[in-house]
Design a protein around this motif. Sequence first.
Motif: not given
Lengths: 269, 278
Positions: A32, A34, A153-154, A156-160, A169-170, A172, A208, A214, B72, B98, B109-111, B115, B119, B122
């Motif tokens: 997920l 990439r 999960f978060l 992987t889905f959206d790092e920002e 983040v680092r 993880y 997928l 998820f 970041l 954000y 993406f499987p969400a 979910e 997030s 979190y």
Amino acid sequence: MDILTSEFFQRALIGGLLIGVTAPLLGLFLVLRRLSMIGDTLAHVSIAGVALGFLIGVYPIAVGLVFALAASFAIEKLRKAYKTYAELSIAIIMSGGVALASFLFTLGKGFNMTVTSYMFGSIYTLNNTDLIVIGVVTVVVLVLIRLHVKELFLLTFDEEAAAVNGLPVRYYNLMMSVLTALVISASIKIVGALLVSALLTIPAACSLVAARSFRQSVFTVVLVAEVAVIAGLLIAGVWNLAPGGTIVLLLIAILLLLLVGRVRFRISG
Amino acid sequence: MPEPYVIDREQTKPIVNTCHADIITLKDVAFSYQSQQVIDKLSFSVQQRDFVGLIGSNGAGKTTLLRMIVGLLKPASGSISLFGTPASQFKDWHRIGYVPQKNSFNPLFPATVREVIMSGLYGRNKLFRRLTKADQIKADEAMHAMNIEDLALKKIGQLSGGQQQRVFLARALINNPELLILDEPTVGIDTETQAGFFHLIKHMHQHHRMTFLMVSHDMDMIQGYLGDKPARECGKLKFYVRHSHDLEDCGETNISHSLKNLRQVLEREKEGVTSWTS
């Protein structure tokens, strides 16, 4: 059928079942994000470590693990240097690992055959030390993923968004690199370095196609991998086939079934 | 609609009025990639209940600035503060919501929508904790406010651009944030849906105790609400600012209504509803 009751086969089954949980779970996060190719790369590098282990007389899987860890950090560094061509770093490290492995092979001519068993896997030669290592790795991976599944999960889905939420983040990312190296070095003896990435990526590819959330995809990857591992070991045991190869071919067969099923579902639906 | 007024943000006088507390403070911030200077000597402050539109061409450093604000990236020199705390020591991230660019995630993406919205919760204070019933209710309320309850179990990639936008807004609002950061939220979305989305954002700015920082390339929309003149320019970056006093005076917080009522209020207003209900 005698093989099924033999001790080496039962050991293989236990090892396979354990790796069948951890490898696809970690693989799901890698795919997920990439990073599908990272498994292959680390596996090739750990082969060099295994070779070195034989050469200097240290437990090969441990040396393989050290190599895999070093490689995953090197990939992170190179990814930063070649930001927009991140996959370049994976190609460099992968060929570097294979080159180093072949170099070490020629240094210690006697162990070529043993190292080959790490290339294609030799699940029937698992000893008690191997099982303990695999067991510990499985527990570590399961505990950490269970504790951090929502944060992962978060991430992987959206790092920002994960960073804005204040997640470290680092740390993880570091944790995932270490876990990946752990799982790969533990599983190369089971499916072989050439096939490790199949166990990481194909269950994720299945999820997928099949999973609707998820949560479902987490269960799907483990289910798919376990079915392939158990059925693959039984088939290979009874007909005397290569276990690693059989498991991977079964994984691909499951993926094809799911893809065909989805197409038919689309047509009828 | 009252005339937007431009505030001079270059002078840094001590702040007396609590209504104008600094939310984001940038002091002499500089950043460069390798040898290329992207941002140089940027000083700017976003104050409570401001709506700041950040405009700049590609490569002007919009995304870089945003990534520095959320921690970041580290500035090469200068300092960044959030709610008066240096960004490196800032811990109250739940005060910030954000909304990412629409195409920042993989459509396969499987969400599920639910979910994704959950997030938003979190953060650091949810580490090692299970989700509670109260968390589930927060998600329900956020979905209700954005009128997307029906989509809860759909995969995020199956939604239209406008629906995805509302999902990400719901995720950003789930913590009732004081600062909302939007990164080009209207990219790749048709104009009608854009108008509905912008109407919603404007409503929240005027009626909620919320501060906005929105990165955009849509001059018309920004200038329509924030005025023709940027309050501050730095290199190729332009900051447009509008301050809101429309509903409440300083110190009064009880007028601002909760997330729960947002949808009712919006529906009552009926303005821009055609695109809203699409």
